[in-house]
Design an enzyme around this catalytic site. Sequence first.
Site, PDB file in Angstrom:
ATOM      1  N   ARG A 104     -21.411  15.781  42.586  1.00  0.00           N
ATOM      2  CA  ARG A 104     -22.457  16.488  41.855  1.00  0.00           C
ATOM      3  C   ARG A 104     -22.742  17.820  42.533  1.00  0.00           C
ATOM      4  O   ARG A 104     -22.638  17.960  43.756  1.00  0.00           O
ATOM      5  CB  ARG A 104     -23.713  15.620  41.842  1.00  0.00           C
ATOM      6  N   THR A 377     -20.261  17.765  28.236  1.00  0.00           N
ATOM      7  CA  THR A 377     -19.740  17.048  29.386  1.00  0.00           C
ATOM      8  C   THR A 377     -18.482  16.372  28.873  1.00  0.00           C
ATOM      9  O   THR A 377     -18.180  16.431  27.689  1.00  0.00           O
ATOM     10  CB  THR A 377     -20.807  16.041  29.875  1.00  0.00           C
ATOM     11  N   VAL A 396     -20.162  20.714  33.193  1.00  0.00           N
ATOM     12  CA  VAL A 396     -20.739  22.003  33.595  1.00  0.00           C
ATOM     13  C   VAL A 396     -22.131  22.149  32.977  1.00  0.00           C
ATOM     14  O   VAL A 396     -22.713  23.219  32.981  1.00  0.00           O
ATOM     15  CB  VAL A 396     -19.843  23.198  33.182  1.00  0.00           C
TER      16      VAL A 396
END
Length: 566
Positions: A104, A377, A396
């Site tokens: 992440r 996503t 993103v």
Amino acid sequence: MVHAPSWRVLAASLFLVVGAGSASAQSAPVPTKGPGHAAIASANYLATNAGFEVLGKGGNAFDAAVAVSSTLAVVEQQSSGIGGGFMALLHRASDNRDIFIDARETAPKAVDMKVYVGKDGQPNRDTSTNGPLSAGIPGEPAGLVWMAAHYGKLPLSVSLAPAIRIATEGFQPDARFLGTIEDRKDVLARYPASAAIYLPGGEVPSAGWTLKQPDLAKTLQRLAAKGRDGFYKGETARLLVDASRGAGGNWTAADLEAYQAKEREPLSVDYKGYRIVTAPPPSSGGIAIAEILNILAGFDLAKLDVAHATHLTIESMRRAFRDHNEYLGDPDFVKMPLDMLLSKYYADGLRATISPDKATPSDLLPAAMAPEPGMHTTHFSVIDAEGNMVASTLTVNLEFGSAFVAKGTGVVLNDEMDDFALVPGQPNAFGLRGALANAPEPGKRMLSSMSPSFVFGADRTAVIGSPGGSTIITQVLEGILAFIDGKSATQITAQKRYHHQYLPDRVDVEAGVFDDATTKALTDMGHVLRNRSPWGFMNVVTWDHRTNTLDAASDPRRPSGLGKVQ
């Protein structure tokens, strides 16, 4: 109906049950021998084929995952890329071990909440979703290097080769890619490097356009040659920092050099004879899925009509998302009451507050006692011949992330800063509200809904996940329940969906999910149903141990995807 004072007493009493029981499950009933062939389902046929190309060169599921991820970074940049991050669940067949890789994004050291708040005290959505200030430090490159080094069999140069080739030679973007450029053209046009790639001649390209990305190919080549240092140090790092700061961003070389992908212990929960392994924080998805399943475990849904079974599921979603908003954040920064949230006893208490035939208005749920937390996503699923598995969700955040390409890199930066609670209590782009547990701090990971999951049963196993912002959680939940009900990969990805996330207090429904009688029954119970266009891009692989056969399916809502067995 339960009145607010009773709710508060219940909430207080439930806090005393920490550690009394958890979602920790028994050993998975996985077979001792692999299926002898492989299956991959991803959002783009070029990525699926890249995975099989690497398997054909002697790679395993983890090498294939690197190939699929990096190829999606070339051909599906509106949804993921090496300027973003991912969360991946791995199963290693040799020792029956499950691993969670947290790649992440993180907040830069110079993060300042004030820049994301307008003069009216409300979130400044332009700053938090567009341009370099909206971008967290990318995690995907570090995560891919980690996966290859610790679990793969091939060098990065082999696993990244398909992506480098496609970036160099070019490909023809599909209608979804072109449509997303149209959606984001005004923001893409703000940034010269973005416009040069996606708006040739200042216009949105037409079908048949070939997109070549030599700068991105060079960035991937540096990653292949130097590993982590090929992105977080040296030429790529310099270009990223210069581009960010030149456009008003706040990244530094130290931010990039400090980034680390992390391994975490996955969550595991038993549900009616199945073991579900899923994502831990900083994903909120696994906690929410486990909490919902624990609540539903006390009901015999098979004996109920569709309306009442759906009602109980919606009410379970409502309560899990309430906790999601209040408690969860980056485990390296926030102490979360996970033992409580995963406790069977906590689920018993929540279940007792559900009326069997009446919706609970969300504003009647008490504020949780926190300790002071779209389709942009992508997801893919892999099972290889040895029985290794990968469920990986990459993002993103919004379409083309920040829409900002760092000059000279070909890298689209994410806009994940919007996933922090930039103004506690105010909704982000997906309508989710957060508390101080998810407030930004230097180096902190923003909360995510990504929910890559495995479902282990005595006869069948599934690898499942989807994009979709806050709807990821409910999509994966409904997919898990469908798999347990015996549905195939194709049926799971195609089934109609519904979603409730506590606030706003409504049920989003896909056309055709309920018949007229069920719709009326739910409405009569007090549920507010709102029709919305189809959502998600689920990719599922299943393994039938009885016949030792694999099945793979990509969401039919998105024709560019490919589920393939080979």
